[in-house]
Design an enzyme around this catalytic site. Sequence first.
Site, short mmCIF file in Angstrom:
data_model
loop_
_atom_site.label_atom_id
_atom_site.label_comp_id
_atom_site.label_asym_id
_atom_site.label_seq_id
_atom_site.Cartn_x
_atom_site.Cartn_y
_atom_site.Cartn_z
N GLY A 715 0.81 -1.22 0.00
CA GLY A 715 0.00 0.00 0.00
C GLY A 715 0.83 1.26 0.00
NE ARG A 754 -0.42 3.78 -7.08
CZ ARG A 754 -0.48 4.13 -8.36
NH1 ARG A 754 -0.55 3.21 -9.29
NH2 ARG A 754 -0.48 5.39 -8.71
NE ARG A 790 -4.53 2.60 -10.48
CZ ARG A 790 -4.24 3.75 -9.92
NH1 ARG A 790 -3.85 4.78 -10.66
NH2 ARG A 790 -4.31 3.90 -8.63
CB CYS A 821 -19.72 2.14 -26.80
SG CYS A 821 -19.26 2.45 -28.50
#
Length: 870
Positions: A715, A754, A790, A821
């Site tokens: 995190g 991340r 994201r 779309c």
Amino acid sequence: MNSTETALPATDAPWIVMKFGGTSVATLPRWQNIGELVASRQAEGARVLIVVSALTGVTDALKQLCSESKAINRSEAARAIAQRHYDLLDHMQLSMPATLGERLEDLARLANEGAATLGELAWQAQVQAHGELMSSALGAAFLSHSGLPTHWLDARDCLSAVALPNQNERTRLLSSMVDSRPDPALAARLAAQGDVFITQGFIARESQGRTVLLGRGGSDTSASYFGALLKAQRVEIWTDVAGMFTANPRQVPGARLLQRLDYEEAQEIASTGAKVLHPRCLSPLRESRVPLLIKDTNRPELDGTVIGPEVRAHAPSVKAISARKGITLVSMESVGMWQQVGFLADVFAQFKHHGLSVDLIGSAETNVTVSLDPTENLLDSDAIAALATDLAKVCRVKVIAPCAAITLVGRGMRSLLHTLSGVLAEFGQLRVHLISQSSNNLNLTFVVDEEVVDTLLPHLHDLLISAGALRTDDSALFGPSWQALYGNGESVAATTAWWRDAQREALLELAAEKTPRYVYHLPTVRRQAGALKSLGAVDRLHYAVKANTHPAILRALAAEGFAFECVSPGELQAVSAIVPASTPLLFTPNFAPRDDYALALDTRATVTLDALHPLEHWGELFHGREVVLRIDLGRGLGHHEKVRTGGSGSKFGVPLDQLTQFLQLAQTHGVTVRGLHAHLGSGVLDAAHWGEVYVQLASLAERIDSVVFLNIGGGLGVPSHPGEASLDMAELDRVLREVKAAYPQYQLWMEPGRYLVADAGVLLARVTQQKGKGAYRYLGIDTGMNSLIRPALYDAWHEIVNLTRLDESATALYQVVGPICESGDVLGTDRRLPEADEGDVMLIAQTGAYGKVMSSHYNLRDEADEIVIE
Ligand code: ADP
Ligand code: ASP
Ligand code: MG
């Protein structure tokens, strides 16, 4: 926002004054917000007076214009300022309103003429007043055009400057004050004319009819003057943050929102450096007891800060720490000072003579030192030099600058001293020139060298919280942190990003071959790995592979000595195929079927359980095995609700109240709990967070003999918005070492994803077309949410640049969209970019994590391919 839909205010309708600052009036989307906000106040049955600042940067540009000695340069500066307004009109799709046209002509004339006719200071005031005169003219045109008839009001016809005894010409013209006793006649006159008015902040008129200014940042004070004159129901200050925070949130991302304050405390915070409110803006309201609300124009849904007359009873607490830079100290020495009758009178007479107001005072037997604050004084080197020359006639003078004043604010400061020992210890390392404790017991100030402030402030803020001096447990007072409210945003790393200079050409070539395309930069992965390896307390680092499973990245991290965390059999397989057989693996699934566990138990992976069900129903599967227990510590953290993985609102982990039951089940089935794990969420930038999780896990582990390691999760955030500070790794190292020292018996594990790969990846796409629609300009690129979900899923903000035109000025305002779309197929809203052409290469930054791995074939569009740069 059609005014015909809202009920007209009653004849005795209350006034609401809404002030919008520079950033709040600089773009079309902000003006659309303003229109909606004003309409909503009207719907409450109120009359609205809008007070506006100049477009952001325009007052600075006008000041700069004033300092140019050549007419040609001044005229050029006036043209550039005019262009800012033309651009905005263009976005608003409005033709030039006559009111603005006149102002622009007037400004051009003033610039060309120079100060000769009006006199230097009066000319400067007149020139700078144009910022607000122009923005208000533009706003009146836009709002009226959008169906909200808005009357333009000249603030100078309402606000009369008062002549104060000790003012000199400079303060009279550039930093004036206004008589703000209630003026029922003004209220009645306006009510007879309409319901919505727009006027200028920052300006007023003095008795000879000349335009005067209220000091830099003075538009807040204009709003207060109007609030007091009209006896408004409330004054609202709309700006670029959701209120007053416990510290400047741009400096201290962990600063907490102050939800309510009384006038005195708010005044103290404003006067000691919180730029969000002009220091003079509270006193007019305090007298007439008009409440003030601070809100974010861009995020009106956030609560904001309410400032009012009620003093709330609560335990004494530091409310804020502020800093003022640009402080000048004047130290005056005179032998036998105290014996000399009238010495102080003589020196202070010089300050009066030079129109300088003294802020802090410290004295010793032979020395008196005072500070001069730049917000209250127009401190230029000439003014200081002239003062020093005159003072030198009566004493020895030393000017110390630049300094900064750091102030702790809170009611009852003296009763808090015992909590401040850690904070005071920090000052032990520094040159402290002056300490002052205010006689109203509201503040404690330290004057130090200016250069130390930026690093010191976040640290002091942390110390105040950990020492319990800033009592953030009082949730009625302290709201969320700035980071929690805004943490998911703009890019710091981006300015130094690898793709900007060194690799730009290579990226353009890669894009020429094919788009859409992800490109990963392995040196960046290695750099991030190095930063994590600097955490001395961590015994084992796992890469959470779900962020990006590209083989080259797995290989690079294996070479860096990382272990791997997987959440599915597929990930276990992918990792096993790449990394050496000796590399440790961790399997941390959630709601995984029985077969997944069976498969994982056949590998070398350490298996984590995060529910009772597997032991209750498949106990035999785990018999004789060692497992990790994932605990839900009862709260979540992170940049978006969808990335918070703790608390009963999230599906992860065994809640604490089921811990005993889990341990009993483990015993029944001969299962040994070797590790405890918790992971509260992603995108956390506050180092203290992992310390808290670590301590909590360690104290739980003490109840379970078999535990040997603690996995505190990942995190770790990477900043994405400009101005957002990165996670302080040195601080994280310190925090973790501290806990390790207290619990040396446990190994420490982490599992970041991340943090390792986000900055290393970019998504390249090509411009396909543009479309103008109403006020919006859409820029279409050849991929969208199918490649990068994201923004749609988490409202994530990714920096987007036109790589083909990286050096061109950003004159267009685009909504960057893909070809899928779905209305949600928007990669970036309100992006300032150069005018683009079909075929331009666009780069979407920080897409190395959760980019490709979350992409899909939706609409049966091809997936982006992946390229690695070694
Ligand atoms: P405006 O242009 O709307 O008047 P300002 O720039 O004058 O806005 O004031 C808002 C800024 O004040 C914030 O963006 C923030 O950088 C700064 N600021 C400084 N201290 C504080 C604080 N304690 N709380 C909130 N904002 C603060
Ligand atoms: N435009 C003025 C300034 O920048 C006043 C304000 O915005 O409050 O100082
Ligand atoms: Mg301001």
